[in-house]
Structures are given as C-alpha cells and as structure tokens.
Write an enzyme that holds these catalytic residues in place. Sequence first.
Site, PDB file in Angstrom:
ATOM      1  N   ASP A 101       1.000  -1.415  -0.060  1.00 47.31           N
ATOM      2  CA  ASP A 101       0.401  -0.065  -0.226  1.00 47.31           C
ATOM      3  C   ASP A 101       0.519   1.130   0.139  1.00 47.31           C
ATOM      4  OD1 ASP A 101      -1.797   1.586   0.409  1.00 47.31           O
ATOM      5  OD2 ASP A 101      -2.498   1.591   3.035  1.00 47.31           O
ATOM      6  N   ASP A 287      -1.578   6.438  -5.236  1.00 43.21           N
ATOM      7  CA  ASP A 287      -2.308   4.831  -3.926  1.00 43.21           C
ATOM      8  C   ASP A 287      -2.897   3.920  -4.468  1.00 43.21           C
ATOM      9  OD1 ASP A 287      -2.867   3.951  -1.264  1.00 43.21           O
ATOM     10  OD2 ASP A 287      -4.576   5.863  -0.968  1.00 43.21           O
TER      11      ASP A 287
END
Length: 415
Positions: A101, A287
Amino acid sequence: MRWTVLTLICCSWTAHGLIRIPLRQMLSVRTQLRASNRLEDFMRDHQPDVFNRRYAQCYPPGIPSLRLGKSSERLYNFMDAQYYGLISLGTPKQNFTVVFDTGSSDLWVPSSYCVSEACAMHRKFKAFESSTFTHDGRMFGIHYGKGHMLGIMGREVLKIGPLTVKNQEFGESVYEPGFVFVMAKFDGVLGLGYPSLAEELGTPVFDSIMNQKSVDQPIFSFYLNKSKMPRDPEGELLLGGMDEALYSGPINWNPVTLKSYWQIKMSSIQVQGALTFCPRGCQAIVDTGTSLIIGPNRDILALQQLIGATPTSIGEYLIDCARISSLPQVTITLNGVEYVLTAESYVKRELMGDHEICFSGFQGEDLHSSTDPLWILGDVFLSDYYSIYDRGQDRVGFAKARHTRYATLDAEMDS
Ligand SMILES: *[C@@H]1O[C@H](CO)[C@@H](O)[C@H](O)[C@H]1NC(C)=O
Ligand SMILES: *[C@@H]1O[C@H](CO)[C@@H](O)[C@H](O)[C@H]1NC(C)=O
C-alpha cells in the site's frame, strides 16, 4: 555485539538487482458482500459514526481510547482492496498475505493474541514460535476508514520474495474491529509511503531496505494487470527499479510535493473537452491501496452526470454496461503530460450471478488538505499506467502499461 551487525551489513550487500513480488488479484470485500446480497445491509449498518459508537465500548480494558486521537485518519477503507502479495515474518517463517500500500507506511499483521472475529479468519503471528522476535512494548492504533485497529509493536526478520530485511519494526494487531477485516482476503498491510506517515516512529519497510542497501536503486514500481476475470494473473511489485518489458514509451516524472503520501501536483482533469476540474491545479495522492479514483464530492458528482452514472441508495454509481463504448474519455494532466482513460478503464465490471453490472470508477470524498483540493489516483489509474516510486529523487513516474491484450497492438504500431 558489533561484529554481528557488521556481518549483517556485509551479507545483505550482495547485489540483488531487481526483486519481483507477484501480486494476486482477489475479490474485494465489497464484491463478496454484493455477491451474497449483504452489501446494502452492511453499508446501512456501518456508517462511520454509528460504527465507531457501537465499537467504542468494546476496546480492550486498560487501553485509553484517547490514544486513538494520535493516529491519523486513513484516507479510505480497505473494502475495495484487490491486489495482495506474500511476505513472511520470523524464524521459522510465518506466511502472510498483505496489501502493498503506497498510501500508508506501517507494516502490520494479526497477532495470535487477537481474539477479534477478523483475526479468527486470518493467519496470526505467533511471536513465541519465532527465535528472532524482539518485543518492543509500544502500542499502536490505526484509524481506517471504517474502524480502529489496536496492536503492539515488535521487531522481526521480514522476507519479501528473495529479500531479507533484518530487525523490521512491525505491528501485531490485537484488536481488529468490524466486518471489513473479517471478509478481507488479506491478513495485513505493508505500507510503502514516507516515514512521516507511519503511526509510530518506526522505520517503514522500504526505508529498512534502503538502509540495508538490499536494492541497487531506491526505487520500486507497480504493474497492475488488467483482467476481466478475478482470478487471472495479476500484477507485480518490483523492488529496486522498473521492468521495461511491462511498459512502453517514455517514463514521465512528477516531483513529490509533500513527502508523506506519494503526493504530486495534478494540473487538471477533463471530460472530453466538456468540463475541466481543478483548472488552477490540485494535488493527487498515488495510492495502490485504493481501488478507484477519488475526488472532491462536488467535482465527482458533475463527472458522474457527464458519464451518465446513476446513484444507488448506498452511494455507488451504476453505469449501463451497453453504453461503455459510447462514453467520453477522461483526461488527467500531470506535469504537462496527458493521461487518457477510456471508459473501458474507468468503468468497473462485476459479475452478479450470470449477469454483469457496471460501476463508475470515480468516487466522491472530501479529503482534508491544507493546500489544494485533493484527489487519489487508485488502481483504476494505476492499471493503465505503470507507476514508479523513486525515493532517491522523490518523484513518481508513469508510463503506459503493457498488457497482453494490447501487446500485439503495440507491436503493430511500433513496426
Ligand atoms: C509460505 O509460502 C511459501 C511460498 O508460497 C511456501 O512455499 C511455504 O510452504 C509457505 N509456508 C508455510 C509455513 O505455509
Ligand atoms: C497479464 O494478464 C494476462 C492475461 O490476463 C497474462 O497473459 C499476462 O501474463 C499477465 N502479465 C503479467 C506480467 O502478469
């Protein structure tokens, strides 16, 4: 024992070159809930406020909930996370699947001391079975979109593919509230953001990798394969550089504007000449842990209307699958370069039984930002564009991703 340290440094110096971590694409929590007809109930029952109040009294005794105030608000929830990879912690190795992530900086996995329902459904770290575990004693709390997680910090040997990271700080969650983590196909999260984004003053995994000089270049990159079928292959995280076989054309770089998330400047978003958002520029967070493209509510609402997406009672936006080929392109301009998304890219398809339903890949959310309006470029964007994260020069690069589907076309155009 100084010599031990020297030995460790010596041996991790062996040039590993590029390290490939395969990513698998699995069903998101949202998709699973939808398939079992539970999504509407879930969304109704789990509005953030209701959720937090309901679980507030359930925190383990002795942990002041005030501590949670310290943790930053995560920008999204993991309901839509789809790409996971394998890591191991400890000696002997204990395996975990994690979301890699770029939108957070902590590493955490469930603890064997966790009794939450979510932990029962996942692999749990057993510190007592590892000869390399070091207790830290600090607590941590992470506020995710729809819940708070609590845990304790420790240090361990982390293995990612062939790479060994010694003494990596990580969190063991002892309390994982809520349903999202129960249904998630991943055990934990491995954050690849900047150190300032970490909940505790720990060293994020990629910082450890750079400090231990385990990669030749302070760069990692993501290839997220586009596939129609949820169980196709999938993607790749590359540590130490990028793979030219997975993209075509030049890499266009964007300086990081704030070293926390991978945040860059976005010049504009245009819907086929009809409408321009953030004409005076805004900021975008790149992201990999977010599935869609997220922007301010007002802008996204106008955009949904323009692509003919209609709202459902739970805030999703439906699109008529038959109309995909006639929908306008969306052009995102970053540092003078135009990135075009066709409807094939920004519409998400899901199978419900034997029929297909289509959703807008855009989602509205007003994110707190001290500067310009904030957008998030998630997987919808990142599966079209190979993304490269350069900690050496603090910049994010994008290049057109090469997918098998397009490879022949690319070859024809090149010749
Ligand atoms: C951990 O994963 C690796 C790679 O898939 C596998 O070879 C190994 O058997 C797994 N170990 C355990 C304890 O499950
Ligand atoms: C991408 O997916 C296609 C099929 O969907 C597959 O043939 C190809 O090998 C995949 N590429 C990578 C790098 O995983």
